[in-house]
Design a protein around this motif. Structure first.
Motif, PDB file in Angstrom:
ATOM      1  N   GLN A  56       0.830  -1.197   0.000  1.00  0.00           N
ATOM      2  CA  GLN A  56       0.000   0.000   0.000  1.00  0.00           C
ATOM      3  C   GLN A  56       0.869   1.253   0.000  1.00  0.00           C
ATOM      4  OE1 GLN A  56      -2.995  -0.288   3.144  1.00  0.00           O
ATOM      5  NE2 GLN A  56      -3.178  -2.470   2.748  1.00  0.00           N
ATOM      6  N   ARG A  57       1.918   1.235   0.783  1.00  0.00           N
ATOM      7  CA  ARG A  57       2.843   2.375   0.830  1.00  0.00           C
ATOM      8  C   ARG A  57       3.534   2.545  -0.523  1.00  0.00           C
ATOM      9  NH1 ARG A  57       6.518   0.964   4.742  1.00  0.00           N
ATOM     10  NH2 ARG A  57       4.954   1.442   6.304  1.00  0.00           N
ATOM     11  N   SER A  73       1.191   4.154  -3.004  1.00  0.00           N
ATOM     12  CA  SER A  73       1.061   5.586  -2.713  1.00  0.00           C
ATOM     13  C   SER A  73       2.278   6.368  -3.187  1.00  0.00           C
ATOM     14  CB  SER A  73       0.860   5.808  -1.212  1.00  0.00           C
ATOM     15  OG  SER A  73      -0.345   5.221  -0.780  1.00  0.00           O
ATOM     16  N   GLN A  74       3.459   5.826  -2.967  1.00  0.00           N
ATOM     17  CA  GLN A  74       4.686   6.534  -3.327  1.00  0.00           C
ATOM     18  C   GLN A  74       4.946   6.534  -4.827  1.00  0.00           C
ATOM     19  OE1 GLN A  74       7.545   4.541  -0.818  1.00  0.00           O
ATOM     20  NE2 GLN A  74       7.099   5.862   0.925  1.00  0.00           N
TER      21      GLN A  74
END
Length: 100
Positions: free
Chosen positions: A54-55, A58-59
């Motif tokens: 998920q991170r 997002s990045q």
């Protein structure tokens, strides 16, 4: 070596592969996404959709806010939010979901 490992690991973690493909789609899309709201079903969560993934999603998409929702299977969140609030769903369902 690592190419073979990657191919094998993708087949073991289809949820993670689906999230990676979704992030790539959002990043390459000509649609202006302000916020991406993703519902993650049980199977997707169990097969690789992790906080790390998920991170990474997002990045990899600057300017896009990602909101992930796993409601619907945890006892304290046993009601799935209205599906009309989601822009995308990661699901094992082979039946088309209304609106998706």
């Amino acid at each position: 070596g690592s190419v073979a490992f990657t191919a094998v690991s993708q087949s073991n973690y289809p949820g993670g592969e689906a999230l990676e493909r979704l992030a790539r789609h959002v990043g390459l899309s000509h649609v202006e996404y302000g916020t991406v709201r993703v519902h993650i079903d049980v199977a997707s969560a169990m097969t690789g959709v992790s906080l790390f993934g998920q991170r990474a999603a997002s990045q990899s998409t600057p300017g896009v806010e990602w909101i992930f929702d796993k409601s619907g299977y945890e006892e304290e969140n046993n009601k799935v939010s209205n599906s009309s609030t989601y822009t995308h769903m990661l699901s094992e369902s082979k039946v088309p979901l209304p609106g998706f």
